[in-house]
Enzyme design. Structure first.
Site, PDB file in Angstrom:
ATOM      1  N   GLY A  72       0.801  -1.216   0.000  1.00  0.00           N
ATOM      2  CA  GLY A  72       0.000   0.000   0.000  1.00  0.00           C
ATOM      3  C   GLY A  72       0.834   1.266   0.000  1.00  0.00           C
ATOM      4  O   GLY A  72       0.317   2.339  -0.255  1.00  0.00           O
TER       5      GLY A  72
ATOM      6  N   ARG B 158       5.635 -10.170  -7.048  1.00  0.00           N
ATOM      7  CA  ARG B 158       5.791  -9.167  -8.098  1.00  0.00           C
ATOM      8  C   ARG B 158       4.651  -8.177  -7.952  1.00  0.00           C
ATOM      9  O   ARG B 158       3.624  -8.490  -7.355  1.00  0.00           O
ATOM     10  CB  ARG B 158       5.703  -9.832  -9.478  1.00  0.00           C
ATOM     11  CG  ARG B 158       6.861 -10.768  -9.785  1.00  0.00           C
ATOM     12  CD  ARG B 158       6.773 -11.191 -11.243  1.00  0.00           C
ATOM     13  NE  ARG B 158       7.734 -12.210 -11.602  1.00  0.00           N
ATOM     14  CZ  ARG B 158       9.008 -11.977 -11.917  1.00  0.00           C
ATOM     15  NH1 ARG B 158       9.483 -10.742 -11.881  1.00  0.00           N
ATOM     16  NH2 ARG B 158       9.815 -12.956 -12.253  1.00  0.00           N
TER      17      ARG B 158
ATOM     18  N   ILE C 217       1.358  -6.273  -8.773  1.00  0.00           N
ATOM     19  CA  ILE C 217       0.156  -6.489  -9.588  1.00  0.00           C
ATOM     20  C   ILE C 217      -0.359  -5.118 -10.026  1.00  0.00           C
ATOM     21  O   ILE C 217      -0.440  -4.816 -11.196  1.00  0.00           O
ATOM     22  CB  ILE C 217      -0.922  -7.266  -8.808  1.00  0.00           C
ATOM     23  CG1 ILE C 217      -0.397  -8.647  -8.404  1.00  0.00           C
ATOM     24  CG2 ILE C 217      -2.171  -7.423  -9.673  1.00  0.00           C
ATOM     25  CD1 ILE C 217      -1.364  -9.475  -7.594  1.00  0.00           C
ATOM     26  N   THR C 218      -0.635  -4.278  -9.038  1.00  0.00           N
ATOM     27  CA  THR C 218      -1.075  -2.918  -9.380  1.00  0.00           C
ATOM     28  C   THR C 218       0.018  -1.898  -9.067  1.00  0.00           C
ATOM     29  O   THR C 218      -0.141  -0.725  -9.362  1.00  0.00           O
ATOM     30  CB  THR C 218      -2.344  -2.536  -8.590  1.00  0.00           C
ATOM     31  OG1 THR C 218      -2.056  -2.695  -7.196  1.00  0.00           O
ATOM     32  CG2 THR C 218      -3.499  -3.426  -8.962  1.00  0.00           C
ATOM     33  N   GLY C 219       1.103  -2.335  -8.432  1.00  0.00           N
ATOM     34  CA  GLY C 219       2.168  -1.415  -8.045  1.00  0.00           C
ATOM     35  C   GLY C 219       3.180  -1.185  -9.151  1.00  0.00           C
ATOM     36  O   GLY C 219       3.031  -1.685 -10.262  1.00  0.00           O
TER      37      GLY C 219
ATOM     38  N   THR D 255       8.953  -6.532  -4.492  1.00  0.00           N
ATOM     39  CA  THR D 255      10.333  -6.853  -4.112  1.00  0.00           C
ATOM     40  C   THR D 255      10.962  -7.835  -5.100  1.00  0.00           C
ATOM     41  O   THR D 255      12.142  -7.723  -5.430  1.00  0.00           O
ATOM     42  CB  THR D 255      10.358  -7.421  -2.683  1.00  0.00           C
ATOM     43  OG1 THR D 255       9.881  -6.401  -1.791  1.00  0.00           O
ATOM     44  CG2 THR D 255      11.768  -7.797  -2.272  1.00  0.00           C
TER      45      THR D 255
ATOM     46  N   ASP E 212      -9.745  -7.498  -0.548  1.00  0.00           N
ATOM     47  CA  ASP E 212      -8.772  -8.304   0.170  1.00  0.00           C
ATOM     48  C   ASP E 212      -9.450  -8.670   1.491  1.00  0.00           C
ATOM     49  O   ASP E 212      -9.232  -8.032   2.504  1.00  0.00           O
ATOM     50  CB  ASP E 212      -7.509  -7.460   0.396  1.00  0.00           C
ATOM     51  CG  ASP E 212      -6.301  -8.325   0.698  1.00  0.00           C
ATOM     52  OD1 ASP E 212      -6.472  -9.542   0.901  1.00  0.00           O
ATOM     53  OD2 ASP E 212      -5.187  -7.775   0.753  1.00  0.00           O
TER      54      ASP E 212
ATOM     55  N   LYS F 268      -3.757   0.197   3.163  1.00  0.00           N
ATOM     56  CA  LYS F 268      -4.868  -0.660   3.579  1.00  0.00           C
ATOM     57  C   LYS F 268      -5.330  -0.328   4.989  1.00  0.00           C
ATOM     58  O   LYS F 268      -6.305  -0.903   5.482  1.00  0.00           O
ATOM     59  CB  LYS F 268      -4.427  -2.137   3.519  1.00  0.00           C
ATOM     60  CG  LYS F 268      -4.174  -2.616   2.099  1.00  0.00           C
ATOM     61  CD  LYS F 268      -3.677  -4.050   2.045  1.00  0.00           C
ATOM     62  CE  LYS F 268      -3.285  -4.435   0.612  1.00  0.00           C
ATOM     63  NZ  LYS F 268      -2.666  -5.759   0.538  1.00  0.00           N
TER      64      LYS F 268
END
Lengths: 506, 506
Positions: free
Chosen positions: A168, A195, A197-199, A203, A256, A288
């Site tokens: 977040g 990995r 997804i929306t970011g 890392t 989530d 979040k």
């Protein structure tokens, strides 16, 4: 009913077949029902209908069903209606807020893992558990079932420590410092990461700038035993695969569910054999965790679930309203982390957060006395031991251990967004910064991202850069720049309080 | 991004495309996201991923997308990420129990009708509305939006009457009597019915034994104006299509959310222009209404929604623990109905229920004075006017008006299930009877079904038949018979109360 096979060479990720309407009616099945297909082996598959793609007397078998029946292939198969999986009734119980038994939760997780459920059914389960949540006991079973759905790592040595961030906050590259700090002090930390997804970079996307990140569970164990830690992509393993299947349906719903969040984190930690875990809970607008009460409740629930699973869990509520450090995007973030490891040169927000969390792990793992963790972590950074350990980790994962921050390739196209006037950054929108980095190509283009010159509350003079956007492709730079201009990620304004003072002075 | 088109000749019912993982990453989209495909026209489609089915640089277009782009076909198309439809956020609001605005509900229903939502999204909406329900106001908007999603019939003459049964009781063939009784008394009743999904015969399946049932909205209007009534399949029309799309997702979940149930019924009645509606609410074990309180609440909600929509609605809580009449399955039920129309020969439960509901409609429509409806309905049956009207209806729908009950073909294979001992039917399981009829081939094989010799509470002697199963195919008869023997649909036991009396007399 005997039907002639018509292969459909499409992978759909599930056991699925297509029947002509007429045959489906004759069989008495409706779309979404299951049929059993008997050849020498038997497969249960979900039925789709068609008026004209498949002729009467034929059955269209998608790739996965073909593969399953393949070994003993015949031209016709026997098809009969099959009952719904038990999980369908179990999902209905979740909708009706009835408590599930341990056996029911295991059955459900098994069907999710084996792709026996339709998207409709999995979506209903997630929506119902988002609305109704689960009890602590159910959440424990869910976690255990997820752990048992895949491979587990068991170490001979203990303790095994681990960390997780619930995400977040952009630019949260702290794992690149924490893992080497902790491992340099003799603790084992088999860190699996995700990995984006929306970011703009998970890392695993970051670490991949330096070394391969795709390994099996046994390779993770072996590497961790050799050098003390790894930073790998969890998605490449078969660790808690049920969780990955659920995330695929949570993503399009942008939800989530609380019980899933808990189970997802703890299953992954439990499956790698972690005994002591620190969880980073970034708090603030766009994260979040909107407020302290929510954060405390989540922390309590995580600690309590940890206890049920035999793990010691500690949580840190961290500042999440601004990015961590000044960089967003894989290569930019890696360069920022390497600079800190090489020379302690870098943003305080990044160093302090990493050292704080690493210190907690050092104390929990017994490498530092209570209250001494922070200092030991800082010292490990300053004396170069963390850098040395990080090079070992890079090397064992197959990367070049001699890499320096200067070697990291940043996208060759860049553009600055400048302050329109003198003033202070009075608003900084994390989500917009991430969107701009993604438009520039992150995380797929490793060299794409955003450098933040001014953060929330900092002052800036007219014409000075507030952010620099980097990209590997000029068209993407232009798209990101256009978006940044149309809907700026930060707002610069004169200090209103001072103006009010001026008025009073008149 | 420019991608080369690779057609995939499969109909998936939605606008869908397949991208190679690499191109999807480059575009920054995830599975379930949307892309805009620009050719001369533009289509927004849902994205699936593949590792190997579609090569990098290609885009797989499923049938629906191909068709949409067809007119001005080119070899390559321009593809860019598209935002989620507004409906995704609206569904999230339903999950969070936030009230929707009228505009939001219309937007959602539009996207459902146009297949712009994934199964995952529609399932989440239905699950959330099952758990959280909707306010009366939202339900009204939902109903109106469903009506506006398709064609509407408007009659010049009024009142238009209609009836609906919420289902759950087998053998509910009453529409075959009610429509002719009502139409014979000068009222217009444009009855659209459903086919069975999980049942052994919907009214449309029954009527199809006698005449075609697939007509357009304007044909329904025209036929109704000519002869006073029709009995057609609603699914062949474009009346309230959003409802049909929702039912496709409700079916695999086995749910019928309260607000959807209300909206579904009332939208279909409103769209055919009905002013006065009677709704049959079968109550009892195995139906949708387990007790009186539930039935009364549903009745109140239906009447209140009717008022909001400008319709007069009356509800009848009817006995639903046993089948209506003694037959289950299309041809058997039609024969039973024709016998009543021809000679009043038939089960009381069937005649009384039909006459009762028809009487209510006659009163509401002004064809009978208050309290006189039942008698007028019975008289219309007895004096042959209902039969004459039914023949007119059969004729206008294209069937043979000279058909008699003796002409109806019943399946040539049959077997009796006999009482194992003297006694009374102490348990009668509707759902099992329906399963057995379905195994025998109903509703697809019109001649398949079950004749019930003894109903709940009736006495039977050892060796007398309790049910006869009919089928068109011998294998199906055997399958039904086997199932009936393994798990009997009814239980015969000696009258325990009498035995107790016997004991006392000793």
């Amino acid at each position: 009913m005997q039907l002639k096979v018509q292969p459909i060479d499409i992978k759909v990720g599930k056991f699925k077949v297509v029947l002509n309407n007429l045959d489906a009616k004759e069989l008495g099945v409706n779309p979404g029902d299951r049929v059993r297909i008997k050849n020498h082996t038997t497969v249960t598959a979900i039925v789709d209908f068609t008026e004209d793609m498949i002729s009467p007397g034929m059955i269209g078998l998608y790739h996965e069903v073909q593969e399953q029946l393949h070994r003993e292939w015949t031209e016709t198969v026997e098809v009969e209606p099959a009952e719904k999986p038990k999980s369908a009734r179990i999902i209905r119980k979740v909708m009706d807020q009835q408590k599930l038994t341990k056996e029911e939760i295991y059955e459900l997780v098994k069907d999710i893992t084996e792709e026996n459920l339709t998207d409709i059914e999995v979506s209903a389960f997630l929506t119902a558990s988002y609305i109704n949540d689960m009890t602590e006991e159910e959440t424990e079973w869910l976690t255990r079932a997820m752990v048992d759905s895949g491979e587990k790592i068991e170490f001979d040595m203990h303790p095994i420590v681990d960390k997780h961030s619930i995400g977040g906050v952009p630019g949260n590259k702290i794992t690149l410092l924490i893992v080497p700090i902790v491992a340099a002090n003799g603790l084992l930390i088999p860190k699996t990461s995700s990995r984006a997804i929306t970011g703009a970079g998970g890392t695993a996307d970051l670490m991949e700038v330096l070394a391969p990140v795709e390994f099996t569970a046994s390779q993770i164990k072996e590497m961790t035993q050799k050098v003390g830690g790894v930073i790998v992509w969890g998605g490449a393993t078969n660790i808690a695969p049920a969780d990955d299947k659920l995330i695929k349906v949570e993503y399009p719903l942008s939800i989530d569910p609380h019980c899933q969040l808990l189970a997802s984190i703890m299953a992954k930690k439990s499956a790698v054999g972690a005994d002591k875990v620190v969880i980073d809970l970034p708090m603030g607008s766009g994260t979040k965790i909107p407020d302290m009460a929510t954060g405390r409740k989540l922390a309590r629930d995580l600690m309590s679930l940890g206890e049920r699973l035999g793990m010691e869990v500690d949580c840190a509520l961290t500042y999440g309203s601004s990015p961590v450090g000044r960089t967003i995007g894989p290569a930019l973030e890696v360069r920022e982390a390497l600079k800190v490891l090489e020379s302690m040169e870098g943003p305080n927000s990044f160093i302090e957060k990493s050292v704080g969390l690493a210190g907690m792990l050092l104390e929990m793992g017994g490498a530092a006395a209570r209250g001494q963790g922070h200092d030991l972590a800082l010292e490990t950074l300053q004396n170069g031991k963390a850098l040395a350990k990080f090079k070992e980790i890079i090397a064992i994962q197959g990367g070049d251990p001699n890499v320096t921050s200067n070697d990291i390739q940043i996208g060759e196209f860049s553009a600055e967004v400048k302050a329109p006037s003198n003033g202070y950054i009075i608003e900084f929108r994390n989500k917009r910064i991430v969107q701009i980095a993604r438009l520039a190509g992150a995380p797929n283009d490793k060299g794409a991202g955003v450098y933040i010159h001014r953060k929330l509350g900092e002052s800036v003079k007219q014409g000075e850069p507030v952010i620099t956007i980097y990209a590997e492709k000029e068209a993407k730079l232009q798209a990101a720049l256009k978006s940044a201009r149309q809907d700026p990620p930060l707002i610069v304004e004169g200090m209103l309080i001072e103006r009010l003072t001026d008025i009073r002075e008149v």
